[in-house]
Write a protein that holds these residues in place. Structure first.
Motif, PDB file in Angstrom:
ATOM      1  N   UNK A  82       8.920  81.897  61.463  1.00 40.41           N
ATOM      2  CA  UNK A  82       8.008  82.997  61.143  1.00 40.41           C
ATOM      3  C   UNK A  82       7.550  82.882  59.694  1.00 40.41           C
ATOM      4  N   UNK A  83       8.494  82.559  58.805  1.00 37.60           N
ATOM      5  CA  UNK A  83       8.167  82.439  57.389  1.00 37.60           C
ATOM      6  C   UNK A  83       7.206  81.292  57.145  1.00 37.60           C
ATOM      7  N   UNK A  84       7.370  80.209  57.864  1.00 39.75           N
ATOM      8  CA  UNK A  84       6.454  79.072  57.725  1.00 39.75           C
ATOM      9  C   UNK A  84       5.029  79.501  58.071  1.00 39.75           C
ATOM     10  N   UNK A  85       4.861  80.208  59.164  1.00 42.01           N
ATOM     11  CA  UNK A  85       3.532  80.680  59.557  1.00 42.01           C
ATOM     12  C   UNK A  85       2.954  81.623  58.501  1.00 42.01           C
ATOM     13  N   UNK A  86       3.782  82.504  57.966  1.00 42.90           N
ATOM     14  CA  UNK A  86       3.317  83.436  56.939  1.00 42.90           C
ATOM     15  C   UNK A  86       2.896  82.677  55.681  1.00 42.90           C
ATOM     16  N   UNK A  87       3.687  81.693  55.284  1.00 41.17           N
ATOM     17  CA  UNK A  87       3.390  80.915  54.077  1.00 41.17           C
ATOM     18  C   UNK A  87       2.121  80.087  54.259  1.00 41.17           C
ATOM     19  N   UNK A  88       1.963  79.531  55.450  1.00 40.26           N
ATOM     20  CA  UNK A  88       0.746  78.758  55.727  1.00 40.26           C
ATOM     21  C   UNK A  88      -0.491  79.661  55.674  1.00 40.26           C
ATOM     22  N   UNK A  89      -0.360  80.878  56.128  1.00 36.00           N
ATOM     23  CA  UNK A  89      -1.491  81.815  56.147  1.00 36.00           C
ATOM     24  C   UNK A  89      -1.993  82.136  54.744  1.00 36.00           C
ATOM     25  N   UNK A  90      -1.101  82.064  53.753  1.00 34.73           N
ATOM     26  CA  UNK A  90      -1.505  82.358  52.373  1.00 34.73           C
ATOM     27  C   UNK A  90      -1.482  81.107  51.491  1.00 34.73           C
ATOM     28  N   UNK A  91      -1.303  79.952  52.115  1.00 33.94           N
ATOM     29  CA  UNK A  91      -1.283  78.665  51.413  1.00 33.94           C
ATOM     30  C   UNK A  91      -0.255  78.613  50.287  1.00 33.94           C
TER      31      UNK A  91
END
Length: 112
Positions: A82-91
């Protein structure tokens, strides 16, 4: 509201109080994890933050770290994803790298 022109509604105070409580709970979790070395208490505090604000970036990241420290690999892996997806969303390259490294360390059977 603006002094003398806009009404200050009760919900404005409630939102301010809620934001302050989230900030205080987050701080308590950080202190438990990094100063008190108590990941169990930290997990509880970060879960409280996420109960109020399910997409709280910092609480999600810190919960993943606290779960790692408490040895809860299966639950931790889901949160790192989940954190990976969140981090990718904000680069956020640093957190993307951290999440990817953590996911890669997980046993194959858990990665699904």
């Amino acid at each position: 509201g603006a002094p003398g022109t806009d009404p200050v509604l009760a919900r404005h105070f409630q939102e301010l109080i809620a934001a302050t409580e989230v900030q205080q709970t987050m701080q308590a979790g950080l202190e438990a994890l990094y100063q008190g070395n108590d990941p169990v208490v930290a997990v509880a505090r970060f879960r409280e933050v996420l109960a109020r604000s399910p997409t709280h970036y910092g609480a999600t990241l810190q919960l993943a770290k606290a779960l790692d420290r408490s040895g809860r690999a299966d639950e931790t892996l889901l949160l790192w994803k989940k954190m990976l997806a969140m981090a990718e969303a904000v680069s956020n390259a640093e957190t993307i790298g951290t999440a990817q490294a953590r996911i890669a360390r997980s046993p194959t059977e858990i990665r699904r």
